[in-house]
Design an enzyme around this catalytic site. Structure first.
Site, PDB file in Angstrom:
ATOM      1  N   CYS A  19     -13.955  26.639  24.447  1.00  0.00           N
ATOM      2  CA  CYS A  19     -14.476  25.924  23.288  1.00  0.00           C
ATOM      3  C   CYS A  19     -15.969  25.640  23.458  1.00  0.00           C
ATOM      4  O   CYS A  19     -16.516  25.734  24.552  1.00  0.00           O
ATOM      5  CB  CYS A  19     -13.708  24.621  23.076  1.00  0.00           C
ATOM      6  SG  CYS A  19     -12.057  24.865  22.362  1.00  0.00           S
ATOM      7  N   HIS A  75     -16.876  20.736  19.676  1.00  0.00           N
ATOM      8  CA  HIS A  75     -16.510  19.342  19.889  1.00  0.00           C
ATOM      9  C   HIS A  75     -17.522  18.596  20.757  1.00  0.00           C
ATOM     10  O   HIS A  75     -18.372  19.184  21.423  1.00  0.00           O
ATOM     11  CB  HIS A  75     -15.104  19.246  20.503  1.00  0.00           C
ATOM     12  CG  HIS A  75     -14.983  19.803  21.889  1.00  0.00           C
ATOM     13  ND1 HIS A  75     -15.237  19.063  23.022  1.00  0.00           N
ATOM     14  CD2 HIS A  75     -14.618  21.044  22.329  1.00  0.00           C
ATOM     15  CE1 HIS A  75     -15.040  19.814  24.101  1.00  0.00           C
ATOM     16  NE2 HIS A  75     -14.656  21.018  23.714  1.00  0.00           N
TER      17      HIS A  75
END
Length: 539
Positions: free
Chosen positions: A450, A431
């Site tokens: 992440c 992301h």
């Protein structure tokens, strides 16, 4: 006395009977030997379900122990493969080739030969599996490695060997990736360097800068010469040539290429040959874990955690690269290793705060001040927004907190303006992020697991270029709405999160990265326990 026809017939009959009896007496021992061999095979193979099934399906016929060139060829091919196992970073002594050779000479009875038949198969299966899929079970060595070795059907190894050229069969087992081939060459190069005594004395300094001189500079120069970064020189000063060599070394080791031999750079320069050799051997084992029958994908995304990069690979060629931020080094924040398939991207994403973050980080803040973290919405189990003033946060614990926390789409959203989804049970994805300054750091381990991308828009354009002539226009058409929207990928893309402290370049060079999570040290120790050794090679 002349024989009458009647007497002649009797003699002929007696002769025939004698021949029949002779054949029976001869065949009975042969049949008994075959039966004893097969019974021994059945008994010895019974402990291994796959092996037992193979021999039963083939009427307990030999694959290794028999008369004829095909049996000799198979035995010799296996023994040769065991001898060369060290070349592949495998524990050659574990397969006990010398013991097999000795048993061939001493196995005399059918039962001995039957047991030896199964022993050959046992060692063969161990070696073949190790060569193709690895010595270790990755997820048993380190729990954060969420992948399993790509094991093949064990009985198929035996079946396919019986149908193949033995030498060709063994050549086909190791990974055929260019990376594995180059790692093998790097391993041999380092083994030869080890045989010559290594890179020489370590640099006795905490830091060295251009313009410096003296013994420490000479040691620095000599080590860089031994590593192939410089030609031989008698200079004792930290001159422009030495600075350039330091920069090249820094680039090959994931360091800031400023040409200054600071503490971090000297720590890497002072690593011994055997340290580098361990990294290469571990990388070879890791490459076997990635030896997937279907391959990695003609187009795939490769995230090397130690390198802090995310790349798009098309037909074995890198077509896009961006810097990344990975999970922090805390035990509960490290990024896992696994493979999955990217199916879609979400533009203007909502951040659904993971439960662990909500109760461990935000709940304590809300207990102190109900208006803390005002960028987050408090949402009940039915998805309805809840007024902070209506909640007594001090009444809840980490286990009993009944709400979810969400951050609506915005420029300041923790996920930035786009996230790339490969749905998985670990809740890991790629992301954007509003925290752009972190990408300037040399070590970029800050997230909760992440993968944050430095150039998420360009990454999106590269992915969408396969399905539209105007990827940028398509992306921004969704972005400018300010509303969360899902954009599917027409062709899902495999994603591989890997961890390599040693890897090669397309031109054959070798690069190294720091063992940021300490995983490769654990893997090396496990390989050493299995019998993998470092060796020095002369010449």
């Amino acid at each position: 006395m002349s024989l009458t026809p009647k007497n002649g017939a009797i003699r002929t009959l007696l002769t025939c009977l004698a021949l029949i009896v002779g054949v029976c007496l001869h065949s009975a021992p042969a049949k008994a030997q075959v039966t004893a061999f097969k019974q021994a095979v059945a008994e010895a193979a019974a402990r291994d379900r796959d092996m037992a099934a193979y021999y039963k399906a083939n009427d307990y016929k030999p694959l290794w122990i028999g008369n004829g060139g095909r049996f000799t060829s198979r035995r010799n091919a296996l023994l040769k493969a065991i001898e060369s196992a060290d070349d592949y970073g495998l524990p050659s002594k574990r397969y006990k080739g010398d013991e097999l050779r000795a048993l061939v000479k001493t196995a005399k009875t059918p039962r001995d030969r039957g047991r030896l038949e199964v022993e050959f198969s046992r060692r063969f299966l161990d070696l073949a599996t190790s060569m193709q899929s690895g010595v270790l079970a990755p997820n048993r060595v380190i729990s954060e490695i969420k992948r399993e070795a790509p094991l093949r059907d064990r009985a198929s190894y035996l079946t396919n060997l019986g149908k193949s050229s033995p030498a060709g069969f063994f050549r086909a087992l190791p990974p055929k990736s260019p990376e594995f081939t180059r790692l093998m060459k790097a391993k041999l190069m380092l083994e030869r360097e080890l045989g010559k005594g290594g890179y020489g004395p370590k640099v006795p300094a905490k830091s060295l800068k251009p313009g410096a001189s003296g013994n420490a500079v000479v040691a620095l120069r000599n080590r860089l010469i031994a590593m192939g970064y410089m030609r031989r020189s008698a200079s004792q000063s930290y001159d422009a040539e030495l600075q350039k060599a330091v920069q090249q070394f820094q680039g090959d080791n994931g360091l800031s290429a400023d040409g200054v031999a600071g503490a971090g750079t000297l720590a890497e320069i002072n690593k011994d040959v055997d340290d580098r050799l361990r990294s290469v051997v571990v990388a070879m084992e890791r490459e076997r874990w990635m030896n997937l029958p279907q391959g990695r994908g003609k187009r795939h995304i490769l995230v090397n955690l130690t390198d802090f990069t995310a790349r798009i690979i098309d037909n074995d060629r890198e077509t896009f690269r961006t810097r990344s931020v990975i999970g922090a080094t805390d035990a509960d924040r490290r990024s896992p290793e696994f493979s999955d398939v990217m199916e879609f991207m979400v533009i203007n994403p909502t951040w659904n705060v993971p439960r662990s973050i909500a109760v461990k980080e935000y709940l304590p803040m809300l207990k102190r001040n109900p208006n803390a973290a005002g960028h987050l919405r408090i949402v009940d189990a039915r998805g309805r927004s809840v007024s902070r003033g209506a909640v007594n946060f001090n009444a809840y614990t980490e286990k009993t907190f009944p709400f979810n926390l969400k951050q609506p789409p915005s420029d300041g959203n923790a996920l930035g303006l786009v996230k790339f989804m490969f749905p998985n049970k670990y809740n890991i994805y790629l992301h954007d992020t509003p925290s752009k300054s972190l990408f300037q750091r040399e070590v970029r381990a800050f997230s909760h697991g992440c993968i944050r991308l430095a150039d998420p828009f360009d990454f999106a354009y590269a992915l969408l270029a396969k399905q539209t002539k105007d990827p940028k226009g398509l992306f921004h058409a969704h972005l400018k709405t300010g509303q969360e929207s899902v954009v599917p990928l027409d062709e899902p893309v495999p994603v591989h999160l890997i961890y390599r402290t040693a890897f090669t370049t397309a031109k054959g060079g070798i690069e190294y990265r720091r063992d940021i999570y300490g995983r490769d040290a654990v893997i090396w120790n496990a390989l050493a326990r299995e019998g993998v050794v470092l060796r020095a090679v002369g010449g």
